[in-house]
Design an enzyme around this catalytic site. Structure first.
Site, PDB file in Angstrom:
ATOM      1  N   PRO A  89       0.815  -1.225   0.000  1.00 61.84           N
ATOM      2  CA  PRO A  89       0.000   0.000   0.000  1.00 61.84           C
ATOM      3  C   PRO A  89       0.844   1.268   0.000  1.00 61.84           C
ATOM      4  O   PRO A  89       0.343   2.339  -0.325  1.00 61.84           O
ATOM      5  CB  PRO A  89      -0.838  -0.107   1.277  1.00 61.84           C
ATOM      6  CG  PRO A  89      -0.375  -1.300   2.019  1.00 61.84           C
ATOM      7  CD  PRO A  89       0.574  -2.061   1.183  1.00 61.84           C
ATOM      8  N   GLU A 116       1.834  -8.399   8.696  1.00 67.26           N
ATOM      9  CA  GLU A 116       1.941  -6.928   8.684  1.00 67.26           C
ATOM     10  C   GLU A 116       2.884  -6.448   7.589  1.00 67.26           C
ATOM     11  O   GLU A 116       3.089  -5.243   7.435  1.00 67.26           O
ATOM     12  CB  GLU A 116       2.425  -6.409  10.041  1.00 67.26           C
ATOM     13  CG  GLU A 116       1.540  -6.809  11.223  1.00 67.26           C
ATOM     14  CD  GLU A 116       0.089  -6.379  11.043  1.00 67.26           C
ATOM     15  OE1 GLU A 116      -0.141  -5.194  10.766  1.00 67.26           O
ATOM     16  OE2 GLU A 116      -0.792  -7.253  11.167  1.00 67.26           O
ATOM     17  N   ARG A 154      -1.067  -9.907 -20.787  1.00 64.88           N
ATOM     18  CA  ARG A 154      -1.888  -9.726 -21.989  1.00 64.88           C
ATOM     19  C   ARG A 154      -1.249  -8.787 -23.000  1.00 64.88           C
ATOM     20  O   ARG A 154      -1.667  -8.749 -24.159  1.00 64.88           O
ATOM     21  CB  ARG A 154      -3.299  -9.271 -21.616  1.00 64.88           C
ATOM     22  CG  ARG A 154      -3.353  -7.920 -20.934  1.00 64.88           C
ATOM     23  CD  ARG A 154      -4.702  -7.658 -20.312  1.00 64.88           C
ATOM     24  NE  ARG A 154      -5.785  -7.669 -21.291  1.00 64.88           N
ATOM     25  CZ  ARG A 154      -6.025  -6.697 -22.159  1.00 64.88           C
ATOM     26  NH1 ARG A 154      -5.250  -5.612 -22.169  1.00 64.88           N
ATOM     27  NH2 ARG A 154      -7.009  -6.777 -23.010  1.00 64.88           N
ATOM     28  N   ASP A 169      -6.016  -1.133 -28.458  1.00 61.27           N
ATOM     29  CA  ASP A 169      -5.593   0.175 -28.949  1.00 61.27           C
ATOM     30  C   ASP A 169      -6.514   1.277 -28.441  1.00 61.27           C
ATOM     31  O   ASP A 169      -6.060   2.347 -28.085  1.00 61.27           O
ATOM     32  CB  ASP A 169      -5.586   0.201 -30.483  1.00 61.27           C
ATOM     33  CG  ASP A 169      -4.508  -0.724 -31.048  1.00 61.27           C
ATOM     34  OD1 ASP A 169      -3.569  -1.052 -30.300  1.00 61.27           O
ATOM     35  OD2 ASP A 169      -4.624  -1.113 -32.222  1.00 61.27           O
TER      36      ASP A 169
HETATM   37  N1  4FN Z   1      -1.685  -4.976   1.977  1.00 61.98           N
HETATM   38  C1  4FN Z   1      -3.831   0.602   3.894  1.00 61.98           C
HETATM   39  C2  4FN Z   1      -3.132   1.087   4.990  1.00 61.98           C
HETATM   40  C3  4FN Z   1      -2.391   0.222   5.780  1.00 61.98           C
HETATM   41  C4  4FN Z   1      -2.331  -1.146   5.487  1.00 61.98           C
HETATM   42  C5  4FN Z   1      -3.022  -1.614   4.379  1.00 61.98           C
HETATM   43  C6  4FN Z   1      -2.976  -3.071   4.006  1.00 61.98           C
HETATM   44  C7  4FN Z   1      -1.148  -7.134   2.965  1.00 61.98           C
HETATM   45  C8  4FN Z   1       1.044  -7.389   4.136  1.00 61.98           C
HETATM   46  C9  4FN Z   1       0.333  -5.133   3.373  1.00 61.98           C
HETATM   47  C10 4FN Z   1      -2.972  -3.416   0.020  1.00 61.98           C
HETATM   48  C11 4FN Z   1      -3.554  -2.577  -0.911  1.00 61.98           C
HETATM   49  C12 4FN Z   1      -3.053  -2.472  -2.182  1.00 61.98           C
HETATM   50  C13 4FN Z   1      -0.258  -4.610  -2.275  1.00 61.98           C
HETATM   51  C14 4FN Z   1      -3.755  -0.755   3.592  1.00 61.98           C
HETATM   52  C15 4FN Z   1      -1.329  -4.060  -1.606  1.00 61.98           C
HETATM   53  C16 4FN Z   1      -1.847  -4.176  -0.304  1.00 61.98           C
HETATM   54  C17 4FN Z   1      -1.925  -3.212  -2.516  1.00 61.98           C
HETATM   55  C18 4FN Z   1      -1.195  -5.055   0.730  1.00 61.98           C
HETATM   56  C19 4FN Z   1      -0.390  -7.901   4.034  1.00 61.98           C
HETATM   57  C20 4FN Z   1       1.067  -5.906   4.433  1.00 61.98           C
HETATM   58  C21 4FN Z   1      -1.108  -5.628   3.159  1.00 61.98           C
HETATM   59  C22 4FN Z   1      -4.488   2.989   3.475  1.00 61.98           C
HETATM   60  C23 4FN Z   1      -4.198   1.479   1.586  1.00 61.98           C
HETATM   61  C24 4FN Z   1      -6.113   1.200   3.091  1.00 61.98           C
HETATM   62  C25 4FN Z   1      -1.971  -5.284   4.378  1.00 61.98           C
HETATM   63  C26 4FN Z   1      -4.650   1.567   3.025  1.00 61.98           C
HETATM   64  N2  4FN Z   1      -1.242  -3.277  -3.690  1.00 61.98           N
HETATM   65  N3  4FN Z   1      -2.063  -3.854   4.623  1.00 61.98           N
HETATM   66  O1  4FN Z   1      -3.713  -3.502   3.160  1.00 61.98           O
HETATM   67  O2  4FN Z   1      -0.257  -5.765   0.453  1.00 61.98           O
HETATM   68  O3  4FN Z   1      -0.252  -4.119  -3.533  1.00 61.98           O
END
Ligand code: 4FN
Length: 257
Positions: A89, A116, A154, A169
């Site tokens: 995130p 986490e 893709r 396109d």
């Molecule tokens: N997420 C937010 C704030 C704090 C934590 C999270 C969250 C998965 C390992 C990361 C989430 C969203 C989009 C990876 C979210 C993404 C993830 C992603 C992701 C477990 C730690 C976690 C403010 C965005 C809501 C959990 C906001 N794109 N933590 O989701 O990996 O790629």
């Protein structure tokens, strides 16, 4: 192109990548997806990959050591240097522009967090880029990896059939799609717009572009302000806006602005 995915849920990622256009790209050997499970590189009896977070509090963190050995094995599997992306995130938002850049690489790797997330020291040392698919809480990075594999897969040469490539396109010029209709022409829910039945290909193309411009203006105005419209497109959008206003409709935010 080769995509290596480091994940505690390799089966899930492989199954996502086995479906549809991207699955076919793998069968055609245009795309190779390989998975690496840090649990296979844990050395203790319990195959531990996570530990409590320094500073206290609930939640576990993915430890350095199993990831370090996993990443070393992944990097060494083939000589090609690899661009390592951590899905998180905190990352920059994934856009079609970034997808196009990634699709040109011969090899990328995706690191998926669980719990986490990953020990910050490993990220600082190993990761080239952080990307996010959007602002919502996920349980892990695997769905984000699946999104990247789909979007990038893709775009590999030969992955799409001719119809899909033509469609591609029009997507990639950054406008929302126009409405689509299939048979029947008349239904209790309404009829297909006349112009689409006219056989006048130029008129149809004009109508579709006008709808695309209009819908983008109505629903995603920020996409329009990011691009310059040529004179023809401007005229079509003005036409759409006039018709929209004459129906007594206002754009969602206009009333407030
Ligand atoms: N997420 C937010 C704030 C704090 C934590 C999270 C969250 C998965 C390992 C990361 C989430 C969203 C989009 C990876 C979210 C993404 C993830 C992603 C992701 C477990 C730690 C976690 C403010 C965005 C809501 C959990 C906001 N794109 N933590 O989701 O990996 O790629």
């Amino acid at each position: 192109m080769r995509i290596d995915v480091v994940t505690l849920f390799p089966d899930f990622v492989r199954q996502c990548a086995a479906v549809g256009v991207v699955g076919r790209a793998q069968q055609r050997e245009l795309l190779q997806v390989e998975t690496w499970n840090p649990r296979d590189y844990a050395t203790d009896r319990h195959r531990t990959v996570d530990a409590g977070s320094y500073g206290g509090g609930p939640g576990m963190v993915m430890m350095i050591e199993p990831l370090r050995t996993t990443l070393a094995a992944m990097r060494d599997a083939v000589p090609e240097p690899v661009h390592l992306i951590y899905l998180s995130p905190q990352g920059a938002r994934l856009t079609q522009g970034r997808v196009k850049t990634l699709a040109k690489q011969p090899r990328i790797a995706l690191l998926c967090g669980r719990y986490e997330g990953v020990d910050e020291r490993l990220l600082a040392h190993e990761v080239d880029e952080e990307l996010s698919i959007g602002d919502y809480v996920l349980s892990g990075g695997e769905l984000a990896a699946a999104v990247i594999i789909d979007a990038v897969g893709r775009l590999q040469d030969g992955a799409l059939n001719d119809a899909q490539s033509a469609e591609q396109d029009s997507f990639s010029d950054g406008l929302l799609d126009c409405p689509h209709y299939a048979k029947p022409v008349h239904d209790a829910l309404g009829s297909v717009p006349e112009v689409l039945l006219s056989g006048d290909h130029a008129a149809i193309a004009r109508w579709r572009l006008k709808q695309s411009l209009g819908r983008t203006w109505l629903r995603r105005p920020e996409l329009l302000s990011q691009r310059v419209l040529d004179a023809g497109s401007r005229a079509l959008l003005d036409e759409f806006r006039r018709e929209h206003a004459s129906k007594g409709l206002v754009r969602q935010n206009d009333a407030a602005e």
